[in-house]
Write an enzyme that holds these catalytic residues in place. Structure first.
Site, short mmCIF file in Angstrom:
data_model
loop_
_atom_site.label_atom_id
_atom_site.label_comp_id
_atom_site.label_asym_id
_atom_site.label_seq_id
_atom_site.Cartn_x
_atom_site.Cartn_y
_atom_site.Cartn_z
N SER A 198 13.41 -0.64 -18.35
CA SER A 198 14.80 -0.51 -17.90
C SER A 198 15.83 -0.84 -18.97
O SER A 198 17.02 -0.64 -18.76
CB SER A 198 15.04 -1.41 -16.68
OG SER A 198 14.33 -0.91 -15.55
N ASP A 206 9.22 -2.49 -14.35
CA ASP A 206 10.24 -3.46 -14.72
C ASP A 206 10.66 -4.19 -13.45
O ASP A 206 10.62 -3.61 -12.36
CB ASP A 206 11.44 -2.76 -15.37
CG ASP A 206 12.27 -3.69 -16.24
OD1 ASP A 206 12.77 -4.71 -15.72
OD2 ASP A 206 12.41 -3.41 -17.44
N SER A 214 5.70 -9.62 -31.90
CA SER A 214 6.88 -9.96 -32.68
C SER A 214 6.43 -10.41 -34.06
O SER A 214 5.29 -10.86 -34.24
CB SER A 214 7.65 -11.09 -31.99
OG SER A 214 8.59 -11.68 -32.87
N TYR A 219 7.55 -19.44 -27.43
CA TYR A 219 7.75 -18.02 -27.74
C TYR A 219 6.80 -17.60 -28.86
O TYR A 219 6.11 -16.58 -28.74
CB TYR A 219 9.19 -17.77 -28.15
CG TYR A 219 9.46 -16.32 -28.51
CD1 TYR A 219 9.73 -15.38 -27.53
CD2 TYR A 219 9.45 -15.89 -29.85
CE1 TYR A 219 9.97 -14.04 -27.85
CE2 TYR A 219 9.68 -14.57 -30.19
CZ TYR A 219 9.94 -13.65 -29.19
OH TYR A 219 10.16 -12.34 -29.51
#
Length: 257
Positions: free
Chosen positions: A11, A33, A114, A153
């Site tokens: 989205s 989503d 990432s 993270y």
């Protein structure tokens, strides 16, 4: 029979750019989503990656035949600790393992991590107990009991890369390849939160090496390639789509030896 690609996080951001890219190239895309998309040009199934029951319910609404899965959804480090681990790793893993039996021979799974996950090998001893968990709840229990003293993270993104490497050896005999993409900073709605939760010196070094932040469609194109048949002989790899940051960092480190 049409080709069916599943894209999480469809989205907004990279997920949205990927879904649009694939649709333009004639692929049947189903976006997953927790938020409704801004328009209805792509089929949408609501899915909350923090809840394994919601993931199972979403899977039940999908076709029995899937050709590729792109796990793009993610949250920044400003989110609550357990949410970060749930969305970025545990929910991704749960969804992937629910869908793997449906992915056709010659299919592909691409996990978006990432550049912050690139040191996973150095932290493998810490990651092993998390990777060894066999359920969503067990993974959350690891988070509560271990209470990691560094960025959850970073841990979540390292776990994605470790999982991709390990799982690729298991999916390959069934004709399904699994790879990862590790972007640096990307111009998406989450970028401001990423900046707030990142080491500013590390972020500055990345931007200095790359010259700018990536655009969402630049990362989407890389993911689309790894989903496509053109990448059929690539398996278990992490592609650093970071404008050369990883290369610059590695080369600088080698000069000090």
């Amino acid at each position: 029979m049409s080709t069916v690609f599943i894209v999480t996080g469809s989205s907004s951001g990279v997920g949205r750019a990927l879904a649009q890219f694939l649709s333009r190239h004639g692929v049947t895309v189903v976006g997953l989503d927790r938020r409704d998309p801004p328009d209805r040009e792509i089929a949408h199934v609501r899915c909350d990656l923090t809840d394994p029951r919601a993931i199972d319910a979403a899977v039940e609404r999908l076709d029995e035949r899937v050709d590729a899965l792109a796990n793009v959804a993610g949250v920044p480090g400003t989110s609550p600790t357990e949410t970060v681990l749930a969305v970025n790793f545990l929910g991704m893993r749960h969804l992937t393992e629910q869908l793997l039996p449906r992915i056709q021979r010659g299919g592909s799974v691409v996990n978006v991590s990432s550049s912050e996950g690139r040191h996973w090998v150095a932290h493998l001893a810490e990651l092993r107990p998390l990777l060894a968990t066999t359920s969503f709840d067990e993974g959350l229990r690891w988070c509560r009991e271990r209470r990691p003293d560094r960025s959850i993270y970073d841990i979540s993104k390292e776990a994605v890369l470790a999982y991709t490497t390990a799982s690729s050896t298991l999916t390959w005999p069934d004709g399904v390849r699994m790879n990862a993409v590790a972007p640096g900073p990307v111009r998406t709605p989450q970028l401001a939160d990423v900046e707030r939760s990142s080491d500013p010196r590390r972020l500055a070094r990345q931007r200095s090496a790359a010259g700018r932040d990536a655009e969402a469609d630049e990362i989407a194109a890389v993911v689309a390639f790894l989903m496509s048949n053109e990448s059929r002989w690539i398996n278990g790899q992490t592609l650093a789509a970071d404008g050369g940051v990883a290369a610059a960092t590695t080369w600088a480190a080698l000069q000090t030896r």
